[in-house]
Design a protein around this motif. Structure first.
Motif, mmCIF file in Angstrom:
data_model
loop_
_atom_site.group_PDB
_atom_site.id
_atom_site.type_symbol
_atom_site.label_atom_id
_atom_site.label_comp_id
_atom_site.label_asym_id
_atom_site.label_seq_id
_atom_site.Cartn_x
_atom_site.Cartn_y
_atom_site.Cartn_z
ATOM 1 N N UNK A 233 -2.453 -5.033 7.380
ATOM 2 C CA UNK A 233 -3.591 -5.530 6.115
ATOM 3 C C UNK A 233 -4.655 -4.754 5.089
ATOM 4 N N UNK A 234 -5.025 -3.946 5.863
ATOM 5 C CA UNK A 234 -6.262 -3.087 4.451
ATOM 6 C C UNK A 234 -5.595 -1.867 4.137
ATOM 7 N N UNK A 235 -4.230 -1.626 4.622
ATOM 8 C CA UNK A 235 -3.753 -0.791 3.932
ATOM 9 C C UNK A 235 -2.628 -1.664 2.894
ATOM 10 N N UNK A 236 -2.082 -2.707 3.148
ATOM 11 C CA UNK A 236 -1.643 -3.602 2.279
ATOM 12 C C UNK A 236 -1.903 -3.561 0.770
ATOM 13 N N UNK A 242 -4.267 0.776 -5.330
ATOM 14 C CA UNK A 242 -4.895 2.239 -5.493
ATOM 15 C C UNK A 242 -3.963 2.943 -5.891
ATOM 16 N N UNK A 243 -2.461 2.450 -5.135
ATOM 17 C CA UNK A 243 -1.455 3.547 -5.062
ATOM 18 C C UNK A 243 0.012 2.508 -6.129
ATOM 19 N N UNK A 248 -2.536 1.487 -14.128
ATOM 20 C CA UNK A 248 -1.958 2.791 -15.415
ATOM 21 C C UNK A 248 -0.745 1.956 -16.832
ATOM 22 N N UNK A 249 -0.526 1.700 -16.244
ATOM 23 C CA UNK A 249 1.006 0.777 -17.488
ATOM 24 C C UNK A 249 0.386 -0.115 -18.042
ATOM 25 N N UNK A 250 -1.055 -0.859 -17.440
ATOM 26 C CA UNK A 250 -1.589 -1.740 -18.145
ATOM 27 C C UNK A 250 -2.673 -1.197 -19.165
ATOM 28 N N UNK A 351 -1.466 10.922 -2.527
ATOM 29 C CA UNK A 351 -0.836 9.998 -3.583
ATOM 30 C C UNK A 351 -0.804 10.290 -4.841
ATOM 31 N N UNK A 352 -2.111 9.887 -5.218
ATOM 32 C CA UNK A 352 -2.610 10.630 -6.430
ATOM 33 C C UNK A 352 -3.238 12.130 -6.904
ATOM 34 N N UNK A 353 -2.662 13.067 -6.141
ATOM 35 C CA UNK A 353 -3.325 15.063 -5.989
ATOM 36 C C UNK A 353 -4.489 14.522 -6.852
#
Length: 836
Positions: A233-236, A242-243, A248-250, A351-353
């Motif tokens: 659940x934490x990973x989800x 965050x991933x 960003x779209x908003x 993942x976000x580099x």
């Protein structure tokens, strides 16, 4: 019966094999007619092999019969497929998997080629049943995890209750949340599924480790299904918040690129803070999971032993000797969770580099962004390492190693930034300290200084520059310890800590030079500072010595791996500390006391004082009455005595402050660095007072022992006045004397007492020592008293005692019995020979 038959077949098989080899050996030596006997033996050997294979198949079938009977009875009793029956099927499948794994292990040692297909078929059955049961258990476990809203506070509380509940009869309160209600029955079902998951995991790992003969290494790196589901659940949530690109779209829809840049810049802060807060709740929830796993393993081992007793299977191939050691090989549940949390953080930043993003390390990026992000990495690694309880911190990835050390350019940039930041902070504090020293002296009128100092705050026992340096070095050393690579640690220590320490030594030298200048400045006509000036100056000296001493002690305590650079830094600080104390004592005694307080004139007058036969006891201005007689302190020692007393009072005042601090904070005397705060803060006052006492005592000893030969004879009256002067000066330091009776203060007292000994005791002592030295052939002169009675006075030669070590021991014992043990034999004989 089956075991007896197997042993008989084995014996027959051995005999047939021996006969076959014997026949093959004689086949080449005999005629061709012997081939018929050889064929008969081969046929007999083959029949024995077939019989052994059939017997092994019967043994396997015999072991499977109880299991098949129990399965048929259970399935026939209930065939429904609702929620309750699924729990029962999971439990039944788990027990069946455990029984099959134990059976496979039991027959693996005696399996034959002819029955290998049966054994493989059972193994395939076990693996298939294990996989299907595991999937069902995971499905139910995820269902209860979702229902409890784990890892929210309510879900963590429900998970803790599940681990601690003992039986279905326990009264478990209902726990309500937004999505549903978990009652007592659901808690017990959750617990049953958890036990099944653990049993399936442990038995499967034990079976694989026995098959591969790697029980000491295999299970350590394996995944643990139950803890993986706890972390899911934490990973989800991390993946969603965050991933995903929704944020960003908003921001793009609002046409405000600064919001997107700000979200990237603060990603480590938000991400790692969320993971730290979640980790606290997670670790609290899984606190009892390790004991839960041990109980499950113990119950599996007991059940396996019971099956073996019923089936009469040899205990030497039992599962118990594998299951129990296996528990210690698994990572502790809390450490496992921390490892998964650290991996989540690593995955999100990669993942976000982040550390290659233009807004972080680009040409137009702000340096503060990257520094803040790196500080967040250190904070997160420190949090993780503090939570590890089983000593397996090396298995948890460190973010500073992954993102900082691996990037050489970023690592070197960080070293330069840390060094510049530390130097700027240290120099700013040092300049402020020097400015305060100058302002307190230069910007205040000399006449009004005593009035102004009443409102000035007393200088701290640990100056700001010393406290700042200790904090900087401690922080930098902690950061260096987070690097797994020793080369990276050395770079931080040599490039940052070494340079900052060198800068601190320069600042301490500048402060001590300024204080020495202020101490020796001629604010008055006689060149002696006022009482308040002297007290403030001495308190600042004490603070500098304390700061340097605490810094060296802190570096010694941090140098656990005997790092050469850290050791050299600590030694340099100790030498600077000792040099500061020595410089103060030299300036104070040689200039302030000897020159300006006119102690030098007293030392020049002492050879005439000691030769006087009578003294005028009615001098004006004398003070400090002696305890042993009505003698007073010499008038030319008044200024010296007053200046010394003010310096000692300043040291005592600082010690009094330390004692008050210790009384108020008795439970906080021992700090995180591992040494006593009271001892550290009292070092400066003790060191300065001891240095002053040694210096002034040496001046008095030079008068008493007279190494220059300026006093050929000593009279009783003059020696009594000298004893009065020496006693009054020594009494200033008597409370802090800790030299066990052989220090300079004790030597001064002993020398003055020996100089002023009565005439009767002197004659007796001289005669006794003379007789001991056996030097009767060298009388100096013969004198007489008022009554006309003659008595011999002999000169004592030290060489006559050193002819035999026993003479030296006897002489020193005699002097010690009279209270002169602090003096060496040469010093005592010098005084006795000059005393008239």
């Amino acid at each position: 019966m089956a075991q007896a038959t197997a042993s008989q077949l084995e014996s027959r098989l051995t005999q047939a094999s021996f006969r076959l080899s014997k026949l093959e050996q004689t086949n080449n030596e005999s005629s061709p007619s012997s081939n018929e006997n050889s064929n008969a033996s081969s046929e007999l050997y083959q029949r024995a092999r077939n019989a052994q294979g059939q017997l092994e198949r019967l043994e396997i079938t015999h072991s499977l019969l109880p299991l098949l009977q129990s399965l048929l009875g259970t399935v026939g009793g209930n065939g429904n497929v609702d929620g309750a029956s699924l729990i029962e099927q999971i439990a039944l499948g788990t027990r069946t998997c455990t029984h099959l794994a134990s059976l496979l292990h039991s027959h693996n040692q005696v399996i034959a080629t002819i029955s290998l297909s049966n054994w493989n078929a059972i193994q395939d059955w076990y693996i298939s049943l294990h996989d299907s049961t595991r999937q069902s258990a995971l499905f139910i476990f995820r269902k209860w995890m979702k229902l409890s809203c784990f890892p929210e506070e309510g879900g963590c509380a429900a998970f803790k209750r599940m681990l601690t509940s003992k039986c279905e009869a326990d009264a478990i309160a209902l726990q309500e949340n937004e999505e549903g209600v978990m009652n007592e029955l659901q808690i017990q079902e959750w617990k049953e599924v958890s036990k099944c998951l653990i049993e399936l995991q442990v038995v499967y790992d034990a079976f694989l480790s026995l098959q591969q003969q790697q029980s000491a290494a295999l299970p350590i790196q394996r995944r643990f299904d139950m803890i993986d589901e706890i972390c899911r659940p934490i990973a989800d949530r991390l993946r969603y918040h965050f991933l995903e690109e929704t944020a960003i779209l908003k921001n793009e829809e609002t046409n405000n690129p600064s919001d997107s840049s700000r979200s990237v810049e603060r990603l480590p802060e938000w991400l790692l803070r969320y993971l730290r807060e979640t980790s606290d709740k997670l670790l609290d929830a899984v606190g009892g999971l390790h004991a839960f796993i041990e109980n499950v393993v113990t119950s599996v081992a007991c059940r396996d032993n019971l099956h073996r007793e019923n089936d009469e299977i040899d205990d030497s191939i039992s599962f118990d000797h594998v299951l129990q050691p296996l528990v210690s090989l698994y990572i502790h549940p809390s450490t496992y969770c921390l490892r998964e949390i650290a991996r989540m953080a690593r995955h999100a930043l990669r993942s976000k580099s982040y550390f290659t993003h233009p807004d972080v390390v680009g040409r137009d990026a702000k340096p503060m962004v990257a520094r803040t992000a790196i500080d967040q990495l250190f904070l997160f690694d420190a949090f993780i390492q503090d939570k590890i309880i089983d000593g397996r911190g090396s298995e948890v990835p460190k973010l500073v190693d992954i993102f900082l050390v691996s990037n050489k350019g970023l690592f070197q940039w960080w070293i330069n930034e840390e060094l510049n930041g530390a130097l700027v902070t240290l120099r700013s504090c040092g300049n402020a300290t020097l400015l305060s020293f100058r302002k307190s002296k230069d910007d205040t009128d000399t006449e009004n200084f005593d009035k102004c100092t009443e409102s000035i705050v007393q200088p701290p026992l640990l100056p700001p520059i010393g406290e700042l340096f200790v904090s900087l070095i401690h922080s930098l050393h902690l950061k260096s310890n987070f690097f797994s690579n020793r080369h990276s640690q050395q770079l931080v220590i040599s490039n940052i800590i070494g340079t900052v320490s060198s800068e601190y030594l320069d600042m301490v030298h500048a402060e001590s030079t300024l204080l020495r200048k202020q101490l020796l400045s001629r604010s008055k006509s006689n060149g002696i500072p006022s009482d308040n000036e002297l007290t403030m100056n001495m308190m600042r000296w004490i603070g500098i010595v304390n700061g340097t001493h605490i810094a060296s002690a802190m570096i010694h305590s941090c140098n656990g791996e005997n790092n050469d650079v850290m050791e050299r830094i600590a030694v340099s600080l100790e030498r600077m500390r000792d040099a500061i104390v020595e410089d103060l004592a030299s300036a104070f005694i040689e200039t302030l006391i000897m020159e300006r307080a006119k102690f030098a004139s007293y030392t020049m007058r002492c050879p005439f004082l000691l030769t006087q036969t009578t003294l005028d006891r009615h001098h004006r201005g004398q003070r400090e009455s002696s305890l042993s007689s009505n003698l007073h302190l010499s008038i030319d020692l008044n200024d010296s005595y007053h200046v010394l007393s003010m310096a000692v009072l300043a040291c005592r005042a600082s010690l009094s402050i330390v004692e008050d601090m210790s009384a108020l904070q008795n439970n906080l005397n021992r700090n995180s660095l591992g040494f006593s705060t009271t001892q550290m803060l009292s070092y400066g006052a003790h060191a300065i007072e001891e240095a002053l006492s040694i210096s002034i005592s040496q001046k008095l000893l030079d008068i008493a022992i007279d190494p220059q030969g300026m006093t050929p004879e000593i009279q009783l009256a003059g020696s009594q006045q000298f004893r009065c002067d020496a006693t009054n000066i020594v009494n200033l330091f008597s409370k802090s004397s800790g030299s066990n009776g052989t220090g300079p203060l004790e030597r001064v007292i002993a020398a003055s007492n020996l100089m002023s000994i009565s005439q009767t005791k002197l004659v007796h002592l001289r005669k006794t020592l003379y007789d001991l030295s056996l030097s009767h052939d060298r009388p100096l002169f013969t004198g007489g008293n008022d009554e006309g009675e003659d008595k011999g006075v002999y000169r004592l030669e030290v060489e006559s005692f050193y002819r035999d070590e026993r003479l030296v021991m006897e002489a020193e014992s005699m002097l010690g019995a009279m209270g002169f043990h602090a003096l060496a034999l040469e010093e005592a004989l010098s005084i006795i020979n000059r005393r008239v």
